[in-house]
Enzyme design. Sequence first.
Site: not given
Ligand code: NDP
Length: 261
Positions: A62, A226
């Site tokens: 993206k 979602g």
């Molecule tokens: P990113 O990889 O950009 O960000 C992930 C975030 O989650 C980071 O802040 C990370 O923290 C945190 N994180 C990951 N694992 C854990 C954990 N076990 N405990 C706490 N924090 C955690 O992901 P996206 O923003 O692209 O996507 C996030 C979610 O949203 C996904 O599950 C995706 O499937 C969903 N999504 C849904 C959409 C929809 O249309 N419904 C559209 C886009 C996404 P840190 O910085 O500490 O690593």
Amino acid sequence: MKLFAIFGNPVDHSRSPLMHNYTFEKLGIRHCYTRVLLESANVKETFLNLRLSGANITVPHKEEAFLQADEIRGIAKEIGAVNTLIYEDKKIIGYNTDAPGFMKAVEVFDFKSALILGAGGTAKAISAAFAKEGIDFAVLNRSAGRLDYFEKRGWKVYTWENFEPDSYKLIVNTTSAGLKDDSFPAPENILKKVFENAKYAVDAIYGKKTPFLKLAESLGLETKDGKDMLLYQGVLAFDYFTNHRYDIKTIEKFMRESFEL
Ligand code: NDP
């Protein structure tokens, strides 16, 4: 006939081809939407080589799509990420429909304050939408690294260690915690504390009831997964793909039906 695609890595799990092809078929449009596993960062080159009329972009491309588009329109400028590309007058135009898609999904909820869990791409899109709508919000993330982006824009940020709970009506999980495991997006005591004053909990994860949503529900909050966010980002992308020619409610109806297939 026009060709559309979704670019991602991985991309095989994406529901977008089904959502768009089903809606094309129901509306009697002879277009086709396919998926492209993009292992390099060549978004623009691939788009042009395939002679696409439009595309959706998912993880991890993206930001790259934002940089490679010839022109960026709307809220994508603030987010720095694009999930929809359109070919228009020999130019590739970039939009972000995740942010308005999310706002559409939560318009049934009455809230003016929110807490966003997570600081990735989805959190950026939702923050930009909240800022635009005048929602008072804070971002809470597991680690500090990704909070820079939010802090620079003057938004409230916390890690689990320095979190000072306030009263938020809506709590949004944008982390992937709970997607493939049964973990919470923040320590359980923090979640219980913020749920005390909240009315709504929304998860970006779809297709399963996460521990986050289960906990919120057990404490009496109204919840939503979602699916609607996915639906509305698709409806808005389809509207761009077809140059606003079709009724939005009709697009929504068919895309919703495609979820049942
Ligand atoms: P990113 O990889 O950009 O960000 C992930 C975030 O989650 C980071 O802040 C990370 O923290 C945190 N994180 C990951 N694992 C854990 C954990 N076990 N405990 C706490 N924090 C955690 O992901 P996206 O923003 O692209 O996507 C996030 C979610 O949203 C996904 O599950 C995706 O499937 C969903 N999504 C849904 C959409 C929809 O249309 N419904 C559209 C886009 C996404 P840190 O910085 O500490 O690593």
